[in-house]
Design a protein around this motif. Structure first.
Motif, PDB file in Angstrom:
ATOM      1  N   ALA A  40      40.947  65.654  31.655  1.00 36.19           N
ATOM      2  CA  ALA A  40      42.350  65.978  31.926  1.00 36.19           C
ATOM      3  C   ALA A  40      42.578  66.199  33.412  1.00 36.19           C
ATOM      4  N   THR A  45      42.959  59.143  30.898  1.00 37.05           N
ATOM      5  CA  THR A  45      43.395  59.101  29.504  1.00 37.05           C
ATOM      6  C   THR A  45      42.435  58.322  28.611  1.00 37.05           C
ATOM      7  N   ALA A  48      39.671  60.755  27.858  1.00 31.41           N
ATOM      8  CA  ALA A  48      40.225  61.822  27.018  1.00 31.41           C
ATOM      9  C   ALA A  48      40.401  61.331  25.580  1.00 31.41           C
TER      10      ALA A  48
END
Length: 89
Positions: A40, A45, A48
């Motif tokens: 994060a 992304t 993540a």
């Protein structure tokens, strides 16, 4: 796992997850972070999403920094105190 996350290597994260690495394990020199937190912070992304797919609880375990109240402000206060003592202030 944390090094792969910090380096932004989703394929390595995927391989480590498949090999059974804990995607929620404490990370950092003082266990102050977790792989999801590191992803994060990087705004990664892809990594993540891989961590979430590997079963990471988004609310996850609390890093030691929060458990022991070693937050950024606390570190800054301690650092300033040491600097003041070194200057004789």
């Amino acid at each position: 796992m944390d090094l792969a996350v910090c380096a932004g290597h989703p394929e390595v994260v995927r391989l480590l997850s498949a090999a059974g690495a804990d995607p929620s394990a404490a990370a950092g020199e003082y266990d102050e972070a977790t792989p999801p937190l590191l992803a994060a912070m990087r705004g990664d992304t892809a990594v993540a999403r891989l961590l979430l797919d590997a079963g990471v609880d988004p609310g996850g375990p609390r890093p030691a920094a929060r458990r022991w109240r070693w937050g950024t402000a606390d570190r800054a206060r301690r650092h300033r105190h040491r600097a003041d003592a070194a200057r004789g202030a």
